[in-house]
Design a protein around this motif. Structure first.
Motif, PDB file in Angstrom:
ATOM      1  N   SER A 195      68.586 -28.597  51.025  1.00  0.00           N
ATOM      2  CA  SER A 195      68.625 -29.211  52.351  1.00  0.00           C
ATOM      3  C   SER A 195      67.282 -29.894  52.612  1.00  0.00           C
ATOM      4  N   GLU A 196      67.351 -31.037  53.231  1.00  0.00           N
ATOM      5  CA  GLU A 196      66.170 -31.838  53.583  1.00  0.00           C
ATOM      6  C   GLU A 196      65.336 -32.217  52.357  1.00  0.00           C
ATOM      7  N   ALA A 197      65.989 -32.430  51.223  1.00  0.00           N
ATOM      8  CA  ALA A 197      65.297 -32.866  50.010  1.00  0.00           C
ATOM      9  C   ALA A 197      66.246 -33.729  49.194  1.00  0.00           C
ATOM     10  N   ASP A 198      65.677 -34.488  48.270  1.00  0.00           N
ATOM     11  CA  ASP A 198      66.486 -35.343  47.412  1.00  0.00           C
ATOM     12  C   ASP A 198      67.176 -34.521  46.331  1.00  0.00           C
ATOM     13  N   PRO A 199      68.304 -35.025  45.842  1.00  0.00           N
ATOM     14  CA  PRO A 199      68.975 -34.327  44.735  1.00  0.00           C
ATOM     15  C   PRO A 199      68.092 -34.317  43.486  1.00  0.00           C
ATOM     16  N   VAL A 200      68.203 -33.252  42.716  1.00  0.00           N
ATOM     17  CA  VAL A 200      67.455 -33.103  41.472  1.00  0.00           C
ATOM     18  C   VAL A 200      68.447 -32.735  40.370  1.00  0.00           C
ATOM     19  N   VAL A 201      68.353 -33.436  39.252  1.00  0.00           N
ATOM     20  CA  VAL A 201      69.225 -33.152  38.115  1.00  0.00           C
ATOM     21  C   VAL A 201      68.429 -32.392  37.061  1.00  0.00           C
ATOM     22  N   ARG A 202      69.012 -31.319  36.546  1.00  0.00           N
ATOM     23  CA  ARG A 202      68.376 -30.588  35.454  1.00  0.00           C
ATOM     24  C   ARG A 202      69.416 -30.344  34.377  1.00  0.00           C
ATOM     25  N   LEU A 203      68.929 -30.168  33.155  1.00  0.00           N
ATOM     26  CA  LEU A 203      69.811 -29.894  32.033  1.00  0.00           C
ATOM     27  C   LEU A 203      69.925 -28.390  31.829  1.00  0.00           C
ATOM     28  N   VAL A 204      71.133 -27.914  31.707  1.00  0.00           N
ATOM     29  CA  VAL A 204      71.388 -26.491  31.533  1.00  0.00           C
ATOM     30  C   VAL A 204      72.032 -26.281  30.177  1.00  0.00           C
ATOM     31  N   SER A 205      71.588 -25.254  29.487  1.00  0.00           N
ATOM     32  CA  SER A 205      72.113 -24.978  28.152  1.00  0.00           C
ATOM     33  C   SER A 205      72.449 -23.513  28.004  1.00  0.00           C
ATOM     34  N   PRO A 206      73.542 -23.204  27.323  1.00  0.00           N
ATOM     35  CA  PRO A 206      73.861 -21.799  27.040  1.00  0.00           C
ATOM     36  C   PRO A 206      73.115 -21.277  25.818  1.00  0.00           C
ATOM     37  N   GLU A 207      72.397 -22.156  25.121  1.00  0.00           N
ATOM     38  CA  GLU A 207      71.677 -21.757  23.903  1.00  0.00           C
ATOM     39  C   GLU A 207      70.615 -20.722  24.241  1.00  0.00           C
ATOM     40  N   GLY A 208      70.618 -19.607  23.509  1.00  0.00           N
ATOM     41  CA  GLY A 208      69.696 -18.526  23.826  1.00  0.00           C
ATOM     42  C   GLY A 208      68.444 -18.490  22.979  1.00  0.00           C
ATOM     43  N   ASP A 209      68.394 -19.225  21.882  1.00  0.00           N
ATOM     44  CA  ASP A 209      67.246 -19.177  20.989  1.00  0.00           C
ATOM     45  C   ASP A 209      66.158 -20.126  21.497  1.00  0.00           C
ATOM     46  N   LEU A 245      65.218 -41.394  12.209  1.00  0.00           N
ATOM     47  CA  LEU A 245      66.260 -41.464  13.235  1.00  0.00           C
ATOM     48  C   LEU A 245      67.292 -40.359  13.060  1.00  0.00           C
ATOM     49  N   THR A 246      67.747 -40.177  11.831  1.00  0.00           N
ATOM     50  CA  THR A 246      68.747 -39.148  11.547  1.00  0.00           C
ATOM     51  C   THR A 246      68.212 -37.771  11.887  1.00  0.00           C
ATOM     52  N   TYR A 247      66.957 -37.524  11.533  1.00  0.00           N
ATOM     53  CA  TYR A 247      66.384 -36.206  11.779  1.00  0.00           C
ATOM     54  C   TYR A 247      66.247 -35.918  13.274  1.00  0.00           C
ATOM     55  N   ILE A 248      65.705 -36.870  14.007  1.00  0.00           N
ATOM     56  CA  ILE A 248      65.533 -36.663  15.457  1.00  0.00           C
ATOM     57  C   ILE A 248      66.872 -36.451  16.138  1.00  0.00           C
ATOM     58  N   ASN A 249      67.867 -37.263  15.775  1.00  0.00           N
ATOM     59  CA  ASN A 249      69.186 -37.103  16.383  1.00  0.00           C
ATOM     60  C   ASN A 249      69.816 -35.753  16.036  1.00  0.00           C
ATOM     61  N   SER A 250      69.616 -35.299  14.802  1.00  0.00           N
ATOM     62  CA  SER A 250      70.214 -34.024  14.396  1.00  0.00           C
ATOM     63  C   SER A 250      69.546 -32.845  15.111  1.00  0.00           C
ATOM     64  N   VAL A 251      68.234 -32.922  15.294  1.00  0.00           N
ATOM     65  CA  VAL A 251      67.535 -31.840  16.000  1.00  0.00           C
ATOM     66  C   VAL A 251      67.946 -31.818  17.476  1.00  0.00           C
ATOM     67  N   ALA A 252      68.062 -32.989  18.079  1.00  0.00           N
ATOM     68  CA  ALA A 252      68.489 -33.057  19.481  1.00  0.00           C
ATOM     69  C   ALA A 252      69.883 -32.474  19.667  1.00  0.00           C
ATOM     70  N   ALA A 253      70.733 -32.627  18.661  1.00  0.00           N
ATOM     71  CA  ALA A 253      72.129 -32.172  18.758  1.00  0.00           C
ATOM     72  C   ALA A 253      72.277 -30.667  18.574  1.00  0.00           C
ATOM     73  N   ARG A 254      71.196 -29.982  18.211  1.00  0.00           N
ATOM     74  CA  ARG A 254      71.305 -28.534  18.000  1.00  0.00           C
ATOM     75  C   ARG A 254      71.541 -27.758  19.294  1.00  0.00           C
ATOM     76  N   GLU A 255      71.192 -28.365  20.407  1.00  0.00           N
ATOM     77  CA  GLU A 255      71.358 -27.677  21.685  1.00  0.00           C
ATOM     78  C   GLU A 255      72.334 -28.455  22.555  1.00  0.00           C
ATOM     79  N   ALA A 256      73.426 -27.832  22.895  1.00  0.00           N
ATOM     80  CA  ALA A 256      74.379 -28.462  23.814  1.00  0.00           C
ATOM     81  C   ALA A 256      73.866 -28.296  25.239  1.00  0.00           C
ATOM     82  N   VAL A 257      73.735 -29.407  25.941  1.00  0.00           N
ATOM     83  CA  VAL A 257      73.238 -29.347  27.320  1.00  0.00           C
ATOM     84  C   VAL A 257      74.205 -30.072  28.239  1.00  0.00           C
ATOM     85  N   VAL A 258      74.250 -29.616  29.486  1.00  0.00           N
ATOM     86  CA  VAL A 258      75.066 -30.279  30.502  1.00  0.00           C
ATOM     87  C   VAL A 258      74.182 -30.508  31.726  1.00  0.00           C
TER      88      VAL A 258
END
Length: 204
Positions: free
Chosen positions: A116-130, A96-109
């Motif tokens: 138009s004429e389509a449903d909204p779509v949510v995507r995660l955007v990150s400034p991380e370049g690696d 659990l600790t490992y998975i959570n720590s790896v997930a936290a390496r990338e900040a996403v919003v």
């Protein structure tokens, strides 16, 4: 059949067809082949062609797989886990600790697109370049999503002889990950019944 990235990662440990266990991530080349096969599932997280599948990244993804398989074993309990690593599972709290720590390496919003004429779509955007960091974080988040979702309660370890896969049960009585495993399990049961019958006949 629906595909889950966390399940695909766990399934890189598989039966080799000869009674042993194969590791699809044993080499950087194997990791690269697996990433290419998962390109569709990874779309929106990382461009697979930008990831350098070197040995350092391979070791990190293998460690993440160990954590995922340890939590899969916890999810299927009290039923037995996959025999591939049942005796050497990473402790669940460490996983659990490992998975959570790896997930936290990338900040996403989250960002919403609403064409138009389509449903909204949510995507995660990150400034991380690696790309390697983005890949590992995406795999960790996929594991979190899978294990916190409704499919966790349908997760099973295949009970067929020699199979080491986990699968998501699609109906209430499903025991095996695929029909060939069911055929092998039924054949093994039939052989066992015949052997016991023959032993009983000899004893009498």
């Amino acid at each position: 059949m629906e595909r889950w990235l966390a399940l695909e990662l766990a399934s890189t440990i598989r039966h080799d067809g000869d009674g042993g266990v194969a590791d699809d991530l044993a080499t950087p080349q194997g990791l690269d082949r697996w990433l290419q096969a998962q390109a569709e599932l990874l779309a929106g997280h990382v461009v697979v062609g930008e990831v350098a599948a070197d040995d350092g990244l391979r070791r990190e993804i293998v460690e993440l797989r160990k954590a995922v398989r340890a939590l899969f074993a916890r999810a299927v309990s009290p039923d037995p886990p996959s025999s591939a690593d049942a005796g050497r599972l990473m402790p669940a709290d460490r996983a659990l600790t490992y998975i959570n720590s790896v997930a936290a390496r990338e900040a996403v919003v989250p960002q919403m697109d609403w064409p138009s004429e389509a449903d909204p779509v949510v995507r995660l955007v990150s400034p991380e370049g690696d790309p390697a960091v983005r890949l590992a974080a995406a795999l960790a988040r996929a594991a979190i999503d899978f294990l916190s979702g409704p499919q966790r309660t349908r997760l099973r370890a295949c009970s067929a002889p020699r199979c080491v896969r986990y699968f998501v049960r699609s109906h209430g009585r499903q025991e095996w990950c695929k029909p060939s495993c069911g055929n092998r399990a039924r054949a093994a049961r039939h052989y066992q019944r015949r052997r016991l019958t023959a032993e009983d006949a000899q004893a009498s």
